[in-house]
Write a protein that holds these residues in place. Structure first.
Motif, PDB file in Angstrom:
ATOM      1  N   ASP A 104       1.016  -1.362  -0.025  1.00 26.02           N
ATOM      2  CA  ASP A 104       0.004  -0.102   0.022  1.00 26.02           C
ATOM      3  C   ASP A 104       0.799   1.281  -0.059  1.00 26.02           C
ATOM      4  O   ASP A 104       0.467   2.273  -0.875  1.00 26.02           O
ATOM      5  CB  ASP A 104      -1.014   0.000   1.275  1.00 26.02           C
ATOM      6  N   TYR A 105       1.811   1.390   0.781  1.00 26.42           N
ATOM      7  CA  TYR A 105       2.937   2.568   0.938  1.00 26.42           C
ATOM      8  C   TYR A 105       3.370   2.839  -0.450  1.00 26.42           C
ATOM      9  O   TYR A 105       3.633   3.906  -0.929  1.00 26.42           O
ATOM     10  CB  TYR A 105       3.873   2.136   2.193  1.00 26.42           C
ATOM     11  N   TRP A 106       3.901   1.582  -1.178  1.00 30.86           N
ATOM     12  CA  TRP A 106       4.485   1.805  -2.460  1.00 30.86           C
ATOM     13  C   TRP A 106       3.440   2.217  -3.607  1.00 30.86           C
ATOM     14  O   TRP A 106       3.818   2.862  -4.277  1.00 30.86           O
ATOM     15  CB  TRP A 106       5.106   0.432  -3.002  1.00 30.86           C
ATOM     16  N   ARG A 107       2.307   1.873  -3.395  1.00 31.48           N
ATOM     17  CA  ARG A 107       1.439   2.087  -4.228  1.00 31.48           C
ATOM     18  C   ARG A 107       1.244   3.601  -4.056  1.00 31.48           C
ATOM     19  O   ARG A 107       0.866   4.462  -5.129  1.00 31.48           O
ATOM     20  CB  ARG A 107      -0.004   1.478  -4.370  1.00 31.48           C
ATOM     21  N   SER A 108       1.160   4.193  -2.870  1.00 31.28           N
ATOM     22  CA  SER A 108       1.033   5.623  -2.606  1.00 31.28           C
ATOM     23  C   SER A 108       2.064   6.277  -3.285  1.00 31.28           C
ATOM     24  O   SER A 108       2.042   7.536  -3.602  1.00 31.28           O
ATOM     25  CB  SER A 108       0.696   5.899  -1.059  1.00 31.28           C
ATOM     26  N   LEU A 109       3.088   5.832  -3.426  1.00 28.52           N
ATOM     27  CA  LEU A 109       4.395   6.527  -4.042  1.00 28.52           C
ATOM     28  C   LEU A 109       4.280   6.362  -5.653  1.00 28.52           C
ATOM     29  O   LEU A 109       5.219   6.792  -6.502  1.00 28.52           O
ATOM     30  CB  LEU A 109       5.827   5.795  -3.730  1.00 28.52           C
ATOM     31  N   GLY A 110       3.133   5.848  -6.161  1.00 28.30           N
ATOM     32  CA  GLY A 110       3.032   5.742  -7.763  1.00 28.30           C
ATOM     33  C   GLY A 110       3.534   4.575  -8.311  1.00 28.30           C
ATOM     34  O   GLY A 110       3.685   4.679  -9.482  1.00 28.30           O
ATOM     35  N   MET A 111       3.777   3.613  -7.718  1.00 21.70           N
ATOM     36  CA  MET A 111       4.703   2.300  -8.053  1.00 21.70           C
ATOM     37  C   MET A 111       3.642   1.512  -8.541  1.00 21.70           C
ATOM     38  O   MET A 111       2.550   1.326  -7.798  1.00 21.70           O
ATOM     39  CB  MET A 111       5.626   1.840  -7.162  1.00 21.70           C
ATOM     40  N   GLN A 112       3.941   0.532  -9.474  1.00 17.28           N
ATOM     41  CA  GLN A 112       3.110  -0.660  -9.835  1.00 17.28           C
ATOM     42  C   GLN A 112       3.596  -1.731  -8.884  1.00 17.28           C
ATOM     43  O   GLN A 112       4.803  -2.006  -8.859  1.00 17.28           O
ATOM     44  CB  GLN A 112       3.637  -0.994 -11.466  1.00 17.28           C
ATOM     45  N   VAL A 113       2.715  -2.513  -8.275  1.00 19.86           N
ATOM     46  CA  VAL A 113       3.112  -3.434  -7.175  1.00 19.86           C
ATOM     47  C   VAL A 113       2.443  -4.689  -7.359  1.00 19.86           C
ATOM     48  O   VAL A 113       1.022  -4.727  -8.049  1.00 19.86           O
ATOM     49  CB  VAL A 113       2.433  -2.876  -5.845  1.00 19.86           C
ATOM     50  N   ARG A 114       3.157  -5.756  -7.131  1.00 22.05           N
ATOM     51  CA  ARG A 114       2.774  -6.914  -6.973  1.00 22.05           C
ATOM     52  C   ARG A 114       2.953  -8.086  -5.916  1.00 22.05           C
ATOM     53  O   ARG A 114       4.208  -7.869  -5.555  1.00 22.05           O
ATOM     54  CB  ARG A 114       3.429  -7.817  -8.218  1.00 22.05           C
ATOM     55  N   LEU A 115       2.084  -8.389  -5.382  1.00 20.18           N
ATOM     56  CA  LEU A 115       2.454  -9.188  -3.973  1.00 20.18           C
ATOM     57  C   LEU A 115       2.251 -10.663  -4.388  1.00 20.18           C
ATOM     58  O   LEU A 115       1.247 -11.333  -4.884  1.00 20.18           O
ATOM     59  CB  LEU A 115       1.146  -8.741  -3.137  1.00 20.18           C
ATOM     60  N   VAL A 116       3.130 -11.240  -3.848  1.00 15.97           N
ATOM     61  CA  VAL A 116       3.377 -12.886  -4.115  1.00 15.97           C
ATOM     62  C   VAL A 116       3.023 -13.342  -2.721  1.00 15.97           C
ATOM     63  O   VAL A 116       3.517 -12.865  -1.629  1.00 15.97           O
ATOM     64  CB  VAL A 116       4.533 -13.234  -4.662  1.00 15.97           C
ATOM     65  N   GLU A 117       2.154 -14.336  -2.544  1.00 16.33           N
ATOM     66  CA  GLU A 117       1.679 -14.898  -0.896  1.00 16.33           C
ATOM     67  C   GLU A 117       2.593 -16.157  -0.847  1.00 16.33           C
ATOM     68  O   GLU A 117       2.311 -16.582   0.483  1.00 16.33           O
ATOM     69  CB  GLU A 117       0.327 -14.929  -1.116  1.00 16.33           C
TER      70      GLU A 117
END
Length: 164
Positions: A104-117
């Protein structure tokens, strides 16, 4: 071809050319790679990683090494980037919640994010103030690593400056 149809095709073609020109000018005018110095790119990377770590209630963060400069781009000696990593002992807290908080923090910086679980929580991001970041919750330690934007600079000369 009828005169009206030809005129319409020419207008569409002219519009496509104009739009393409605007996109090229826009992309060139907003590129962080062109506008940043190597020191600014390095500082943006370190700051982004350390502020990311600050989002979590985790003690014991430390850097593995000073930011390291490397070559990037097509021609050696013309462009440089930095890599940096930061780690801490993994807490007994909820690793999933921590990974989602970083995402969420990285998205707030305008980054494209992928979460692997699986098998462990890992977050990958690109864009924004840096080229890319990774946050890993395992094995054993939390770890944030990244690479700065590729900017004009000679990695060999920058390495000499960093070591003096």
């Amino acid at each position: 071809m009828a005169l009206g149809t030809r005129f319409c095709v020419e207008r569409v073609f002219a519009g496509v050319l104009l739009l393409g020109s605007l996109l090229v000018v826009s992309a060139c005018g907003t590129s962080k790679e062109v506008e940043m110095s190597p020191a600014e790119a390095r500082d943006a990377l370190v700051s982004t990683i350390e502020k990311s770590a600050g989002q979590l209630q985790v003690d014991g963060w430390s850097r593995s090494h000073a930011p390291e400069v490397g070559n990037c781009g097509a021609r050696r000696g013309e462009r440089a980037d930095y890599s940096y990593s930061y780690g801490a002992p993994a807490p007994d807290s909820d690793h999933e919640a921590d990974a989602r908080k970083i995402a969420d923090y990285w998205r707030s910086l305008g980054m494209q994010v992928r979460l692997v679980e699986s098998p462990d929580y890992v977050v990958y991001a690109s864009g924004g103030p840096v080229a890319g970041l990774t946050f890993s919750t395992a094995p054993g330690n939390y770890f944030i690593a990244g690479e700065s934007l590729c900017v004009p600079g000679d990695a060999t000369e920058l390495r000499k400056q960093d070591n003096s």
